[in-house]
Scaffold this motif. Sequence first.
Motif, short mmCIF file in Angstrom:
data_model
loop_
_atom_site.label_atom_id
_atom_site.label_comp_id
_atom_site.label_asym_id
_atom_site.label_seq_id
_atom_site.Cartn_x
_atom_site.Cartn_y
_atom_site.Cartn_z
N PRO A 1 33.41 33.80 44.68
CA PRO A 1 32.78 35.11 44.85
C PRO A 1 31.31 35.11 44.41
CG PRO A 1 34.14 35.12 42.89
CD PRO A 1 34.35 33.79 43.54
N GLU A 2 30.52 34.36 45.12
CA GLU A 2 29.08 34.30 44.87
C GLU A 2 28.36 34.61 46.18
OE1 GLU A 2 28.42 30.43 43.17
OE2 GLU A 2 29.48 30.91 41.31
N SER B 1 29.39 33.70 49.80
CA SER B 1 30.56 34.31 50.43
C SER B 1 30.21 35.49 51.33
CB SER B 1 31.54 34.79 49.34
OG SER B 1 30.99 35.86 48.58
N HIS C 1 32.61 37.98 53.85
CA HIS C 1 32.75 39.43 53.68
C HIS C 1 32.45 40.16 54.98
CE1 HIS C 1 32.15 43.48 52.09
NE2 HIS C 1 30.93 43.47 52.61
N PRO D 1 39.58 35.51 45.47
CA PRO D 1 38.42 34.94 44.78
C PRO D 1 38.81 33.89 43.75
CG PRO D 1 38.90 37.12 43.91
CD PRO D 1 39.85 36.91 45.05
N PRO E 1 36.54 32.40 40.96
CA PRO E 1 35.26 32.25 40.27
C PRO E 1 35.12 30.91 39.55
CG PRO E 1 36.67 33.86 39.17
CD PRO E 1 37.31 33.55 40.47
N LEU F 1 27.47 41.71 44.23
CA LEU F 1 27.65 40.38 43.62
C LEU F 1 26.75 40.16 42.41
CD1 LEU F 1 27.97 38.24 46.88
CD2 LEU F 1 29.80 39.15 45.45
#
Length: 310
Positions: A10-11, A14, A18, A32, A34, A252
């Motif tokens: 989830p950076e 991505s 989305h 996600p 991380p 984000l």
Amino acid sequence: MPPLRIGFVPEHFSTPLHFAQTHFSLQATLIPFPSGTGHMVTSLRAGELDLAIGLTEGWVAALAPPSPSPSDPSRNDFKIVGTYVESPLCWAISTGSTRDDITSAADLHGKALGVSRVGSGSYVMGFVLADREGWLRDFSSAPPSDGPPKQPFDVKPLQNFENLRKAVNDKTADFFMWEYFTSKRYYGSAASPYPIKKVGEIYTPWSSWKIVARNEVVGGKEVEKALDKLNAGVKWFQEHEEEAVRYISEELDYEEEDAREWMKTVRFAEDVKGVESEVLEKTVATLKKAGVLGDAGRPVEEWVGSIKGR
């Protein structure tokens, strides 16, 4: 068939994923991770994911070694099926903001390297750095009387980015490596929590992000549909810069300035389907030279589901 389960980090990278879901009705459960690629490898092998988007070096380090035995399928339960990002990744080398004993990469030989997991991108690239700096022994020329070779640093698995930042401040680890723009927001003594400073950087000598799929779904219609939706998400990202910047900065937690600067550097694949075998062969060769992979290994064709141009 239930929706595909897609693992992702989830950076900022991505964002096209989305958009694929919000604008093009990608039918999938997005999960996600991380802690990164190494964690997704574990989940893929546990049957908890169908597709995943992660770092090239992490996938190759997991797939290229030979199986421990012919009856052990643990090395062959997912394959690389696509290319997500064509540009290389800039890994920032960071330590605690008050660590005056460390000012450059030259100070890191023999120090403690923090990684998310053994086999993750942050682990693999540590050895690529060691190779660049000349810290790896040439095993073929070292006489047996020298004893077992010494590792270039002590590896400390710490699970996630926050733990890595904490560790270089309390000296559990001396340095770690993470993507530059994700690290940048924590540079400086005023950053919170666990401020860090940059002491160097290294780029991957290969395109940075690949897509993998569990063997059970490789070549299936649902995967093809998902990759088509992801292609549409990439195109939307390319054509709607302001929307991308808003999403990255508001959802984000990146600075708007950094989001814009990153967008100048990243190059997503025009078609995410398939991978160039030459890229993977170069990755394998580099990881062997860096000591991450041994001389034995499986041919690329055994762990790739779709090669571009074939």
